[in-house]
Structure formats: structure tokens, C-alpha cells
Design a protein around this motif. Structure first.
Motif, PDB file in Angstrom:
ATOM      1  N   LYS A  93       8.022 -48.442  19.639  1.00 29.59           N
ATOM      2  CA  LYS A  93       7.065 -49.362  19.857  1.00 29.59           C
ATOM      3  C   LYS A  93       7.100 -49.631  17.948  1.00 29.59           C
ATOM      4  CE  LYS A  93       7.697 -49.908  24.136  1.00 29.59           C
ATOM      5  NZ  LYS A  93       8.126 -51.740  24.553  1.00 29.59           N
ATOM      6  N   LEU A  94       6.523 -48.165  17.691  1.00 34.15           N
ATOM      7  CA  LEU A  94       6.141 -48.953  15.992  1.00 34.15           C
ATOM      8  C   LEU A  94       7.315 -49.457  15.006  1.00 34.15           C
ATOM      9  CD1 LEU A  94       5.150 -44.674  15.680  1.00 34.15           C
ATOM     10  CD2 LEU A  94       3.430 -47.373  16.043  1.00 34.15           C
ATOM     11  N   VAL A 118      -4.961 -49.878  16.871  1.00 27.48           N
ATOM     12  CA  VAL A 118      -3.676 -50.153  17.446  1.00 27.48           C
ATOM     13  C   VAL A 118      -3.354 -50.880  17.798  1.00 27.48           C
ATOM     14  CG1 VAL A 118      -5.283 -49.448  19.750  1.00 27.48           C
ATOM     15  CG2 VAL A 118      -4.787 -51.765  19.906  1.00 27.48           C
ATOM     16  N   LEU A 119      -1.528 -50.790  18.182  1.00 31.29           N
ATOM     17  CA  LEU A 119      -0.530 -51.812  17.904  1.00 31.29           C
ATOM     18  C   LEU A 119      -1.354 -52.965  19.431  1.00 31.29           C
ATOM     19  CD1 LEU A 119       3.200 -49.633  18.575  1.00 31.29           C
ATOM     20  CD2 LEU A 119       2.386 -51.398  16.595  1.00 31.29           C
ATOM     21  N   LYS A 120      -0.830 -53.994  18.838  1.00 28.26           N
ATOM     22  CA  LYS A 120      -0.801 -55.902  20.203  1.00 28.26           C
ATOM     23  C   LYS A 120       1.121 -55.074  20.349  1.00 28.26           C
ATOM     24  CE  LYS A 120      -2.566 -59.247  17.797  1.00 28.26           C
ATOM     25  NZ  LYS A 120      -2.522 -60.284  17.264  1.00 28.26           N
ATOM     26  N   THR A 121       0.646 -54.407  22.273  1.00 24.56           N
ATOM     27  CA  THR A 121       1.714 -54.491  22.837  1.00 24.56           C
ATOM     28  C   THR A 121       1.024 -55.458  23.713  1.00 24.56           C
ATOM     29  OG1 THR A 121      -0.147 -52.575  24.131  1.00 24.56           O
ATOM     30  CG2 THR A 121       1.824 -51.562  22.089  1.00 24.56           C
ATOM     31  N   PRO A 122       2.413 -56.078  24.799  1.00 22.84           N
ATOM     32  CA  PRO A 122       1.784 -56.818  25.987  1.00 22.84           C
ATOM     33  C   PRO A 122       0.041 -56.091  26.482  1.00 22.84           C
ATOM     34  CG  PRO A 122       3.910 -56.497  26.131  1.00 22.84           C
ATOM     35  CD  PRO A 122       3.707 -55.520  25.082  1.00 22.84           C
ATOM     36  N   PHE A 123       0.176 -55.011  26.778  1.00 16.71           N
ATOM     37  CA  PHE A 123      -0.459 -54.152  27.455  1.00 16.71           C
ATOM     38  C   PHE A 123      -2.008 -54.427  26.555  1.00 16.71           C
ATOM     39  CE2 PHE A 123      -4.064 -51.053  28.320  1.00 16.71           C
ATOM     40  CZ  PHE A 123      -3.714 -50.908  30.366  1.00 16.71           C
ATOM     41  N   PHE A 124      -2.262 -54.256  25.993  1.00 17.00           N
ATOM     42  CA  PHE A 124      -3.208 -54.660  25.090  1.00 17.00           C
ATOM     43  C   PHE A 124      -3.746 -55.904  24.740  1.00 17.00           C
ATOM     44  CE2 PHE A 124      -5.322 -55.908  20.470  1.00 17.00           C
ATOM     45  CZ  PHE A 124      -6.534 -55.191  21.032  1.00 17.00           C
ATOM     46  N   SER A 125      -3.142 -57.168  24.501  1.00 18.58           N
ATOM     47  CA  SER A 125      -3.047 -58.332  24.971  1.00 18.58           C
ATOM     48  C   SER A 125      -3.612 -59.163  26.193  1.00 18.58           C
ATOM     49  CB  SER A 125      -1.471 -59.113  24.158  1.00 18.58           C
ATOM     50  OG  SER A 125      -0.930 -59.054  22.904  1.00 18.58           O
ATOM     51  N   PRO A 136      -7.064 -46.794  37.694  1.00 19.44           N
ATOM     52  CA  PRO A 136      -6.176 -46.095  38.255  1.00 19.44           C
ATOM     53  C   PRO A 136      -5.630 -44.984  37.668  1.00 19.44           C
ATOM     54  CG  PRO A 136      -5.333 -48.213  37.827  1.00 19.44           C
ATOM     55  CD  PRO A 136      -7.112 -47.900  38.019  1.00 19.44           C
ATOM     56  N   ILE A 137      -4.857 -44.141  37.936  1.00 17.62           N
ATOM     57  CA  ILE A 137      -4.049 -43.006  36.938  1.00 17.62           C
ATOM     58  C   ILE A 137      -2.781 -43.627  36.706  1.00 17.62           C
ATOM     59  CG2 ILE A 137      -3.230 -40.680  36.927  1.00 17.62           C
ATOM     60  CD1 ILE A 137      -5.964 -39.969  38.737  1.00 17.62           C
ATOM     61  N   ILE A 138      -2.176 -43.738  35.552  1.00 22.07           N
ATOM     62  CA  ILE A 138      -1.268 -44.054  35.357  1.00 22.07           C
ATOM     63  C   ILE A 138       0.342 -43.249  34.147  1.00 22.07           C
ATOM     64  CG2 ILE A 138      -1.758 -46.614  34.540  1.00 22.07           C
ATOM     65  CD1 ILE A 138      -1.465 -46.401  31.685  1.00 22.07           C
ATOM     66  N   GLY A 139      -0.359 -42.194  34.280  1.00 24.45           N
ATOM     67  CA  GLY A 139       0.816 -41.502  34.261  1.00 24.45           C
ATOM     68  C   GLY A 139      -0.047 -39.956  34.074  1.00 24.45           C
ATOM     69  N   ARG A 140       0.636 -38.600  32.817  1.00 23.13           N
ATOM     70  CA  ARG A 140       0.061 -36.942  33.136  1.00 23.13           C
ATOM     71  C   ARG A 140       0.897 -36.717  32.083  1.00 23.13           C
ATOM     72  NH1 ARG A 140       0.047 -38.009  38.743  1.00 23.13           N
ATOM     73  NH2 ARG A 140      -2.387 -37.130  39.561  1.00 23.13           N
ATOM     74  N   SER A 141      -0.097 -35.874  31.065  1.00 20.85           N
ATOM     75  CA  SER A 141       0.548 -35.697  30.245  1.00 20.85           C
ATOM     76  C   SER A 141      -0.090 -33.982  29.844  1.00 20.85           C
ATOM     77  CB  SER A 141      -0.109 -36.283  28.816  1.00 20.85           C
ATOM     78  OG  SER A 141       0.849 -35.320  27.786  1.00 20.85           O
ATOM     79  N   THR A 165       5.591 -35.152  26.315  1.00 15.38           N
ATOM     80  CA  THR A 165       5.683 -34.569  27.285  1.00 15.38           C
ATOM     81  C   THR A 165       5.110 -35.458  28.466  1.00 15.38           C
ATOM     82  OG1 THR A 165       3.198 -33.872  27.619  1.00 15.38           O
ATOM     83  CG2 THR A 165       4.455 -32.134  26.823  1.00 15.38           C
ATOM     84  N   THR A 166       4.724 -37.071  28.407  1.00  9.30           N
ATOM     85  CA  THR A 166       3.721 -37.807  28.884  1.00  9.30           C
ATOM     86  C   THR A 166       5.014 -38.788  29.926  1.00  9.30           C
ATOM     87  OG1 THR A 166       2.390 -38.008  27.513  1.00  9.30           O
ATOM     88  CG2 THR A 166       2.324 -39.575  28.784  1.00  9.30           C
ATOM     89  N   THR A 167       4.756 -39.047  31.771  1.00  3.02           N
ATOM     90  CA  THR A 167       4.904 -39.159  32.004  1.00  3.02           C
ATOM     91  C   THR A 167       4.384 -40.157  32.681  1.00  3.02           C
ATOM     92  OG1 THR A 167       4.358 -37.436  33.617  1.00  3.02           O
ATOM     93  CG2 THR A 167       6.147 -37.459  32.679  1.00  3.02           C
ATOM     94  N   GLY A 168       5.190 -41.911  33.688  1.00  2.00           N
ATOM     95  CA  GLY A 168       4.118 -42.329  34.165  1.00  2.00           C
ATOM     96  C   GLY A 168       4.478 -43.615  33.337  1.00  2.00           C
ATOM     97  N   ASP A 169       3.369 -44.631  32.744  1.00  2.00           N
ATOM     98  CA  ASP A 169       3.659 -46.186  32.556  1.00  2.00           C
ATOM     99  C   ASP A 169       3.190 -45.329  30.861  1.00  2.00           C
ATOM    100  OD1 ASP A 169       3.773 -48.836  31.773  1.00  2.00           O
ATOM    101  OD2 ASP A 169       1.982 -49.081  32.873  1.00  2.00           O
ATOM    102  N   ILE A 170       4.482 -45.676  30.141  1.00  2.00           N
ATOM    103  CA  ILE A 170       3.708 -45.366  28.419  1.00  2.00           C
ATOM    104  C   ILE A 170       3.807 -46.526  28.303  1.00  2.00           C
ATOM    105  CG2 ILE A 170       4.985 -44.396  26.815  1.00  2.00           C
ATOM    106  CD1 ILE A 170       4.735 -42.485  28.869  1.00  2.00           C
ATOM    107  N   GLU A 171       3.960 -47.410  28.930  1.00  2.00           N
ATOM    108  CA  GLU A 171       4.144 -48.961  27.694  1.00  2.00           C
ATOM    109  C   GLU A 171       2.323 -49.532  28.119  1.00  2.00           C
ATOM    110  OE1 GLU A 171       6.698 -52.480  26.996  1.00  2.00           O
ATOM    111  OE2 GLU A 171       8.152 -50.774  27.755  1.00  2.00           O
ATOM    112  N   SER A 172       1.435 -49.350  28.733  1.00  2.00           N
ATOM    113  CA  SER A 172       0.567 -49.481  29.339  1.00  2.00           C
ATOM    114  C   SER A 172      -1.432 -47.946  28.888  1.00  2.00           C
ATOM    115  CB  SER A 172      -0.081 -49.809  30.806  1.00  2.00           C
ATOM    116  OG  SER A 172       1.033 -50.517  31.197  1.00  2.00           O
ATOM    117  N   MET A 173      -0.388 -47.605  28.002  1.00  2.00           N
ATOM    118  CA  MET A 173      -0.958 -46.106  27.333  1.00  2.00           C
ATOM    119  C   MET A 173      -1.833 -46.506  25.732  1.00  2.00           C
ATOM    120  SD  MET A 173       0.809 -43.149  28.631  1.00  2.00           S
ATOM    121  CE  MET A 173       0.778 -42.574  30.042  1.00  2.00           C
TER     122      MET A 173
END
Length: 334
Positions: free
Chosen positions: A215-216, A240-247, A262-267, A287-295
Motif C-alpha cells: 500500500k505504501l 496515515v495513508l488515505k486508504t478506502p477504509f480511512f476515507s 469489533p475485533i478485526i485481527g490479531r497480532s 505476524t498480523t492476521t485478519g482484515d489488514i486493509e481496515s487497519m
């Protein structure tokens, strides 16, 4: 030839790799930077974890025989971590988000450790100078991650340089610098070196999640916000990056935060298993798992100049070569 990129605090180059949190700048990245002749910083855990930090320091030493540093955020519990840094006689101590006391500086000096705070204002720089620090990282508003001040680098660095005067306290510029042009510009402002975060985040050795690194390269724009991590670290805005989630979430009401989300991942962060809630300020590591794009994905304004993931040593080499070429092309031999 201008040689301003050499000799910062006894290191070969005036290039600093910022301590990337929470654990993105691990031993591999720091050692690679140190081996290339620049200054690398581990990031201490944001909680007391002295033995884990000791292991990080010793692992780094197993990968390089060059000096390096440790960064500590003063806003979090840190007394035991600080003791380990000084016990291990680490070369440099970087401090952020809090005032550095003369007593702390004296304690570090007795251990043979030099103190390099990061500040975001002229007032912060004055307090650091009065405390007897060895160098100052001046962070402009362009920087990624948590940003402590409101001034741009081009206005803040010269003011701090003038404040330092003829005292032997090198000023290091941080915020939006990713290439040799930014390096030379910082030298022109009076800085003796540059500190880069986002550029070293996008390296092979950083512990950032592969998707975060992608994403960078993909996204070119950033925004200054406070929607991430309001409960954990109040009053600590970030870029932060202007990702779709951030927008989608950028207009979060001030009364809302990550608690109850809600919990969206673990690390695994500094050896500790963590749940990641939506809107937490935790960036995804490898090590992170889950919805990476929403972090949260921190990045400075210079991110649009980053075109590829490189080895950290290559980043250092290119910065020096580009800076030398800029000086030669624009100013001729001097």
C-alpha cells in the motif's frame, strides 16, 4: 565537495532510521542500517518489558558490530525499559512525546549513552537544549505516524538551527524526506542529518506486513487525523495513508473511539499476543492476521516518491549517491 552528509555524531553518514512502532524496526532492519553506515533505532515496547528489550538489543548486536540506538516513547511506561538501555550501554537513546529532564540526560551520559529527543516545536527544542541533549530530531508536520507539532519542516528546522547557534548539538530533520533531494534540502535548511521513517518502513527488512508495504507503493496521499487509537493514546494525532477504509471513517465523531469496536485481527507485538480492534492505532506487522486493509497505515507526505521495496542498505546507499549527484548537478564542485 560539500560533505554535510558525513560525520554525524561519529557515524559514517548523517542518515537516521526512525524507531518504527510498535515493533516494525526490529534487529534485522536496525542492523542492516548500521552495517550500511547509518544510524538505526530499535523501538522499545510501549509497556514495561525489560528482558524482551534486552533480547532485542543483544540480537541486534549479533547482526552488527556497529553502534545503534533504541527509541522510547515517554508517554508510556518506560522506567524498566530505560534501565535496560543504559545497562546495555546502547550508543543512542531516542526519546519522543514527552520532555527530557536534565537528570535523565545525566544518567544516560554516565552510562555512555547519548540522548537524541524528537521535538515538534521551537519550545520543545529549547527544553531539550536546556536539558543538555546530544542532538535533536526536528519533526515537521509532514511526518508519518504520530506527529507532535504543527509546523512544517522548512520553517521549523531553520528556527531550531538558529536556536542551537554555535552549540555542538546537531539538528536532524524528519518529515517527508525519502530521497537525495530531500536530504540536500534539509542540509540547506541547516540540518546536519535526516531521519526517515516511511522510506525505511518500505524495506525488505522492516517488520511491516507485506500488504502494508504494498500500500505504501500503491497510495500516494496521506492525511493528518486522530481517528485511530483515541482511547489508548489520547491527544496523539497521526498521519496515515488515505486508504478506502480511512476515507470511509475519517469523519468519526470525537466521542467515538476503538473501545467497543469489533475485533478485526490479531497480532504478536513485541512477543505479546494482541487483539486488534477496528480503529485501533496498531499498524499491521508481519505476524498480523485478519482484515489488514481496515487497519491503521501510517505514512509521511513523501510516500508518493517511494516506488519500490528495497533492502535497507540500498536505501542508505541511494540517499548518499543521490545527494551527492544533486549537489554536483545543481551547484557544481564546491
Amino acid at each position: 565537495m560539500i560533505m554535510g552528509w558525513r560525520g554525524l555524531m561519529g557515524f559514517e553518514y548523517g542518515i537516521v532510521q526512525a524507531p518504527l512502532g510498535p515493533d516494525i524496526s526490529g534487529p534485522e532492519l536496525v542492523a542492516a542500517v548500521a552495517n550500511a553506515g547509518a544510524i538505526g533505532f530499535l523501538r522499545a515496547p510501549d509497556w514495561e518489558s525489560p528482558e524482551y528489550l534486552r533480547d532485542l538489543i543483544r540480537k541486534t548486536r549479533s547482526l552488527t558490530d556497529k553502534p545503534f540506538g533504541v527509541g522510547i516513547v515517554l508517554a508510556f511506561p518506560h522506567e524498566q525499559n530505560l534501565k535496560v538501555v543504559l545497562d546495555e550501554k546502547v550508543a543512542l537513546l531516542q526519546l519522543y512525546w514527552g520532555d527530557v529532564s536534565p537528570e535523565l540526560v545525566e544518567e544516560a551520559h554516565q552510562a555512555g549513552t547519548r540522548v537524541v529527543p524528537q521535538v515538534g516545536s521551537v519550545e520543545g527544542a529549547k527544553r531539550a537544549i536546556d536539558a543538555g541533549v546530544d542532538a535533536i530530531i526536528v519533526q515537521g508536520h509532514e511526518a508519518g505516524g504520530h506527529v507532535i507539532g504543527q509546523d512544517s519542516l522548512t520553517t521549523l528546522v531553520p528556527r531550531v538551527v538558529d536556536l542551537v547557534g554555535d552549540q555542538e548539538i546537531p539538528v536532524i530533520a524528519a518529515g517527508g524526506i525519502v530521497d537525495g533531494r530531500g536530504y540536500v534540502a534539509a542540509l540547506a535548511l541547516g540540518a546536519r542529518g535526516v531521519c526517515l521513517g516511511t522510506r525505511f518502513l518500505a524495506t525488505e527488512e522492516s517488520h511491516a506486513h507485506p500488504l502494508y508495504k504494498t500500500k505504501l507503493i500503491e497510495y500516494k496521499d496521506t492525511e493528518y487525523t486522530d481517528i485511530f487509537g483515541r482511547a489508548r493514546w489520547p491527544g496523539a494525532p497521526q498521519r496515515v495513508l488515505k486508504t478506502p477504509f480511512f476515507s470511509d471513517w475519517r469523519s468519526l465523531p470525537p466521542s467515538e473511539n476503538e473501545l467497543g469496536q469489533p475485533i478485526i485481527g490479531r497480532s504478536t507485538i513485541n512477543g505479546v499476543e494482541k487483539e486488534i480492534r477496528r480503529l485501533a492505532g496498531t499498524v499491521p506487522n508481519d505476524t498480523t492476521t485478519g482484515d489488514i486493509e481496515s487497519m491503521a497505515m501510517y505514512a509521511g507526505q513523501g510516500v508518493g516518491l517511494i516506488k519500490e521495496i528495497l533492502p535497507a542498505g540500498e536505501v542508505v546507499r541511494r540517499l548518499v549517491q543521490e545527494a551527492q549527484q544533486v549537489v554536483k548537478d545543481k551547484f557544481g564542485e564546491m
